[in-house]
Write an enzyme that holds these catalytic residues in place. Sequence first.
Site, short mmCIF file in Angstrom:
data_model
loop_
_atom_site.label_atom_id
_atom_site.label_comp_id
_atom_site.label_asym_id
_atom_site.label_seq_id
_atom_site.Cartn_x
_atom_site.Cartn_y
_atom_site.Cartn_z
N ASP A 17 8.53 5.58 2.47
CA ASP A 17 8.01 4.24 2.17
C ASP A 17 7.71 3.53 3.48
OD1 ASP A 17 7.28 1.94 0.88
OD2 ASP A 17 9.22 1.56 -0.05
N ASP A 117 1.37 2.85 0.23
CA ASP A 117 2.41 2.86 1.25
C ASP A 117 3.64 3.69 0.89
OD1 ASP A 117 3.12 1.17 -0.80
OD2 ASP A 117 4.01 -0.36 0.49
N GLU A 118 3.62 4.44 -0.19
CA GLU A 118 4.81 5.23 -0.53
C GLU A 118 4.43 6.47 -1.33
OE1 GLU A 118 7.56 3.79 -3.60
OE2 GLU A 118 6.27 2.04 -3.81
#
Length: 370
Positions: A17, A117-118
């Site tokens: 993350d 983002d993850e």
Amino acid sequence: MQLLPKNDYHRKIIHLDMDAFYASVEMRDNPALKTKALVIGHDPRQNGGHGVVATANYLARQYGVHSAMPASRALRLVPKDLLAFVKPNFDKYRQVSQQVHEIMHEVTDQVESVALDEAYMDVTKNKLGDYSAVELGSYMQDKIYQELHLTASFGVSFNKFLAKMGSEYAKPFGRTIILPETSLAFLARQPVDHFPGVGKKTSQILHEAGIETGLDLQKLPVDYFTKNFGKFGYAIYLHAHAIDFSPVKAQRQRKSIGKETTFIPFVFNRNELWQQLKNFAQLICQKLQSQNLTCKVVTLKYRSPDFVTLTKRITLAKRTNDSKIVYQTAVELLELVPYDNGVRLLGLSVSELEHANFEEISLGLFPTDW
């Protein structure tokens, strides 16, 4: 005594993350923002009082700013001389996200993107060799920092739920390893609000019942969960006992990369066609290299002035992402079509894509089974 399904401990899962992703990208690109309480969102002072916080850096979060908050509230929480707004630039964030995912794919193709983002990664088997999940996570974390000048946190465990709990546990720029023998004790200490999937409504019901921690959840019978939350309740029950069988659902890899163009007027000149193929080969191989891919098959597409379409392909003796080899192969294929009669459309593509071999990479990190 409650009967629980037999747990599965054989998998090695990483949840990676990025830390305050949008804000971190903006601070990287504009270092003057690093001393500001940065909010990614439209400035309500310039937007008729409207706007929502997309994300905020950690300094802004210390003042209580968080995602989905009205931007006008951020104005009230943060001192004016410290606060900065930046409009979201999602094209830029997507580009950086692609670079992050390319680093993930160096390790494994079993990558399940959750957002820009993850992502989850199943590294039970990986592409780098005999390395632990912790070493692989540290390798990605370090490479993201060195190459992209951004920080990420990661969690390692034997299932997705715990891996995500781990990545959230030590932010920013942290790492958490949750082993089978420590998983129940780890969960027992966590507030119920920190369990992924437990939203405001569920959290409120649990708090009203005096249920505050994972340990409280572990003490409850399964009937409590199914009665109050239905099917989702059973998932909470399993999670409280460190059980999650959901697989990492890898996105399908792109099957081919190609370029084509239509000529008006028709083209008859060989040199002009060669130059077009050279341009195609360079563009295609730039994309292959940016994604660390190689190809095995090169295909030429030709359409005549009277709309007859032909395709010719060659399987290469060796995988490549070298534009010279792709171009030379394309020139050979061009000689197999009747281009002397004119060309209405010309296309070039490559297929049977695979990631390049990273077996020689040395991670040089600390040893551990996980």
